[in-house]
Write an enzyme that holds these catalytic residues in place. Sequence first.
Site, short mmCIF file in Angstrom:
data_model
loop_
_atom_site.label_atom_id
_atom_site.label_comp_id
_atom_site.label_asym_id
_atom_site.label_seq_id
_atom_site.Cartn_x
_atom_site.Cartn_y
_atom_site.Cartn_z
N LYS A 1 -6.91 9.04 36.77
CA LYS A 1 -8.55 7.77 36.71
C LYS A 1 -8.83 8.63 35.38
O LYS A 1 -9.38 10.08 35.34
CB LYS A 1 -9.39 8.72 37.91
CG LYS A 1 -10.80 8.25 38.11
CD LYS A 1 -11.43 8.73 36.85
CE LYS A 1 -11.90 9.72 36.93
NZ LYS A 1 -13.24 9.70 35.67
N GLU B 1 -5.62 22.78 35.53
CA GLU B 1 -5.36 23.28 34.28
C GLU B 1 -7.19 22.74 33.56
O GLU B 1 -7.80 22.25 33.32
CB GLU B 1 -5.07 21.89 33.61
CG GLU B 1 -4.15 23.06 32.40
CD GLU B 1 -4.56 23.19 30.62
OE1 GLU B 1 -5.57 24.03 31.21
OE2 GLU B 1 -4.51 22.11 30.74
N CYS C 1 -7.62 23.04 25.04
CA CYS C 1 -7.99 24.04 26.21
C CYS C 1 -7.32 25.67 26.26
O CYS C 1 -7.15 26.34 26.56
CB CYS C 1 -6.86 23.04 27.74
SG CYS C 1 -5.66 22.76 27.87
N GLU D 1 -15.71 30.15 27.76
CA GLU D 1 -15.07 28.94 26.64
C GLU D 1 -15.69 27.68 26.30
O GLU D 1 -17.14 27.22 26.85
CB GLU D 1 -14.10 27.54 27.50
CG GLU D 1 -13.02 26.66 27.20
CD GLU D 1 -12.73 26.26 28.20
OE1 GLU D 1 -12.89 25.19 29.04
OE2 GLU D 1 -11.62 25.94 27.31
P1 NAD Z 1 -15.24 17.56 33.49
O1 NAD Z 1 -13.90 18.54 34.29
O2 NAD Z 1 -16.51 16.92 33.98
O3 NAD Z 1 -14.95 16.21 33.42
C1 NAD Z 1 -12.77 15.96 33.31
C2 NAD Z 1 -12.34 15.18 34.23
O4 NAD Z 1 -12.30 15.05 35.79
C3 NAD Z 1 -12.58 13.84 34.39
O5 NAD Z 1 -11.53 12.57 33.97
C4 NAD Z 1 -14.24 13.20 34.91
O6 NAD Z 1 -14.49 12.11 34.79
C5 NAD Z 1 -13.73 13.80 35.83
N1 NAD Z 1 -14.91 14.39 37.09
C6 NAD Z 1 -16.25 15.42 36.85
N2 NAD Z 1 -17.21 14.85 37.92
C7 NAD Z 1 -16.13 15.15 38.73
C8 NAD Z 1 -15.77 15.26 39.62
N3 NAD Z 1 -17.30 15.09 41.04
N4 NAD Z 1 -15.03 14.40 41.15
C9 NAD Z 1 -13.23 14.82 40.74
N5 NAD Z 1 -13.58 14.86 38.84
C10 NAD Z 1 -14.62 14.29 37.97
O7 NAD Z 1 -15.52 18.14 31.75
P2 NAD Z 1 -16.66 17.32 30.85
O8 NAD Z 1 -17.93 17.59 31.64
O9 NAD Z 1 -15.95 15.90 30.08
O10 NAD Z 1 -16.47 18.98 29.82
C11 NAD Z 1 -17.27 19.31 29.86
C12 NAD Z 1 -16.15 20.89 30.05
O11 NAD Z 1 -15.55 21.21 30.71
C13 NAD Z 1 -15.41 21.20 28.03
O12 NAD Z 1 -16.73 21.61 27.95
C14 NAD Z 1 -15.12 22.26 28.79
O13 NAD Z 1 -15.06 23.64 27.90
C15 NAD Z 1 -13.74 21.69 29.28
N6 NAD Z 1 -13.18 20.81 29.55
C16 NAD Z 1 -12.04 22.04 29.63
C17 NAD Z 1 -10.72 20.82 29.49
C18 NAD Z 1 -9.71 20.95 29.72
O14 NAD Z 1 -8.99 20.88 28.46
N7 NAD Z 1 -9.37 22.10 30.32
C19 NAD Z 1 -10.69 19.23 29.01
C20 NAD Z 1 -12.26 18.72 29.05
C21 NAD Z 1 -13.21 18.92 29.50
#
Ligand code: NAD
Length: 481
Positions: free
Chosen positions: A177, A252, A286, A383
Site C-alpha cells: 500500500k 520505522e 527518517c 521530528e
Molecule cells: P503517515 O504516517 O500518515 O503515512 C505513512 C503511510 O501510512 C502512508 O502510506 C499512509 O497512507 C499510511 N497510513 C495513514 N494512515 C493510516 C492508517 N490509519 N492505517 C494504516 N496506514 C495508514 O505519514 P504522513 O501523514 O504522510 O506524514 C506525517 C508525518 O509523518 C511527517 O511529518 C513525518 O514526521 C512522518 N513521516 C515519517 C516517515 C519516515 O520515513 N519515518 C515517512 C513519512 C512521514
Amino acid sequence: MDSLWFDPTEIFVGGVWRQAEGGKLPLENPSTGDVICEIARGSAADIDAAVHAADGALAGDWGRTSALERGRILTRIGQLVLTRVDELAALEAADVGKPLSQARNDAIALARYLEFYGGAADKIHGETIPYLDGYTVYTLREPHGVTGHIVPWNYPMQIIGRSVGAALAMGNACVLKPAEEACLTALAFARLAEDAGLPAGALNVVPGLGAEAGAALSAHPGVQHISFTGSVPVGGLVQAAAAQNVVPVTLELGGKSPQLVFDDADLDAALPFLVGACIQNAGQTCSASSRVLVQRGVYDQVVARMGKAYGDLRVGPADADLNVGPLISARQKEIVTGFLAQGKDLTVAGHGTIINDAPEGGHFVAPTLFSDVPPEHPLAQNEIFGPVQVIIPFDTEEEAVAIANGTDFGLVASVWSENGARQMRLAKRLRAGQVFINNYGAGGGVELPFGGVGKSGHGREKGFEALYGFSVLKTVAAKHG
Ligand code: NAD
C-alpha cells in the site's frame, strides 16, 4: 504524464491490472501544485482481494518457487530497474518533488536492494542442533505468508526495495500500500516485476488513503506480518490493529538524529555531512540529521561554516535539480512553517534561497539553520520533516551524550572525532539503531541493518537482518532411536 508504461488509475491484484472498487484520487506534483494524473483509491474490498490473491500465490506457483529461482527473479527485476533509471527518476521527481539527481540515486538504490536480496535469497540457512541421543534436530527458515507493506511518500523506491525485496526473497507474498501522495514508482515496480516473471499474486499493489486502504491492510486477519514506515501516531495505530490479529510488525518511524562534533574532529571531512544529512530530500528523511551537537572549542567555526553552506543552498522545482526541492504537500509545508514560527526567538545562523522563478504553486520552504538552540526546545525535540536544522553547543563528552540521548527517538547518530577511545565509548553509549563514526549514512548502506529504538520504532530492515525479520524459525525434532 506521457512517459508512463502503466495506467496509474489501476491497482495490481493477482497478476491483473484493474480499476479499484474505491474509485480514484488526484495526484499532485509538489513542484507546481498541479494535478498530474489520477490514481486508484483502493478500498477495503480491494485490499481483501489483494490479500486473497497473495494467499493464492503462496498455495500455487509462488509457494513452490525455489529460493534460487526467487533470487533470480529479484535479480532480473533489479536489472530491469537499471534499464529504466531515468524514467523511474522522472516519475519519482514528479511525484515526490525530489531533485532529479536525488531521484536517480533512489532508482539505483532500488536496483541495489534487488541485487542484494536476489543474491541473498538462497543463502539463509537453518541449523542442526546437537540434542539427545536418538534425535536429529534442525531449524527451517520459512516465510510468514502474506506480508503487508505500508510505505510513505518520502522514499517510495528505496523503501519498496528494502521491504518488499527482502520479503519476496524469503518467499512471502506481498500486499503493498503505497502513500496516496506518491505511488507511481510502486506501480512501475509492479510492471517491472511482472516483466521479470514474478508469479501472479506474489506482489499486489493497492494505492489508496491511509485511513481506508492502509487501515484495512493493517487489520486484515489474512496478513501475517506488517512492515510500516511513516509517522509515530499511525505506527501506533498499525501496531494496535496488528495486535488484534497477533501478528508481528516492523515499525520505522523517523527520528531526531544527532551528529556529535568534537574539538578534535576533521571539520573539512565533516562539513558536507553536517549539512547534507539534513538537507537531502528537503529534510523529509527518517534518518535526517536534524541536530548537530558541537563542542565549544570549534563551535563558532562550525556555526560559521554551516551557515555559509546554508547560504549557498538553492531551492526550486525537481526538474531544476537544485540542492533542495519542494515539500511533498501544502499540509507538510504548513507543519514545517509552524515549526519555523516556534523558532522566531532563536538565532538564525544561515538560510537558503528559493529561486525567483520557482512555480507559484510549489510547496517550497527555504532551509533554515538555527544556532545556540537549547536541547529542550521544541525544534530540538520534534521530528520536523523539513529543511530545518539546529546546532546545540556542549562542553563535555558526558553532556553531549545526555543531549544526544535526550529525545524520544533513537534512529541514527554519528560521532566526529579523531579519538579512537571516544569513538568506541560513544558507539556503545549513544541510543540509536545505527552509529556512524566519522561519516553519516555510509553511502546508503543496503547491507547495513537499519531501524530504531524508542519512538523511532522497532524491528530491523536492510541487510541480512531483514531476511530474519521476514521469516519464521521452525524447529524440527525427529526421534529415530
Ligand atoms: P503517515 O504516517 O500518515 O503515512 C505513512 C503511510 O501510512 C502512508 O502510506 C499512509 O497512507 C499510511 N497510513 C495513514 N494512515 C493510516 C492508517 N490509519 N492505517 C494504516 N496506514 C495508514 O505519514 P504522513 O501523514 O504522510 O506524514 C506525517 C508525518 O509523518 C511527517 O511529518 C513525518 O514526521 C512522518 N513521516 C515519517 C516517515 C519516515 O520515513 N519515518 C515517512 C513519512 C512521514
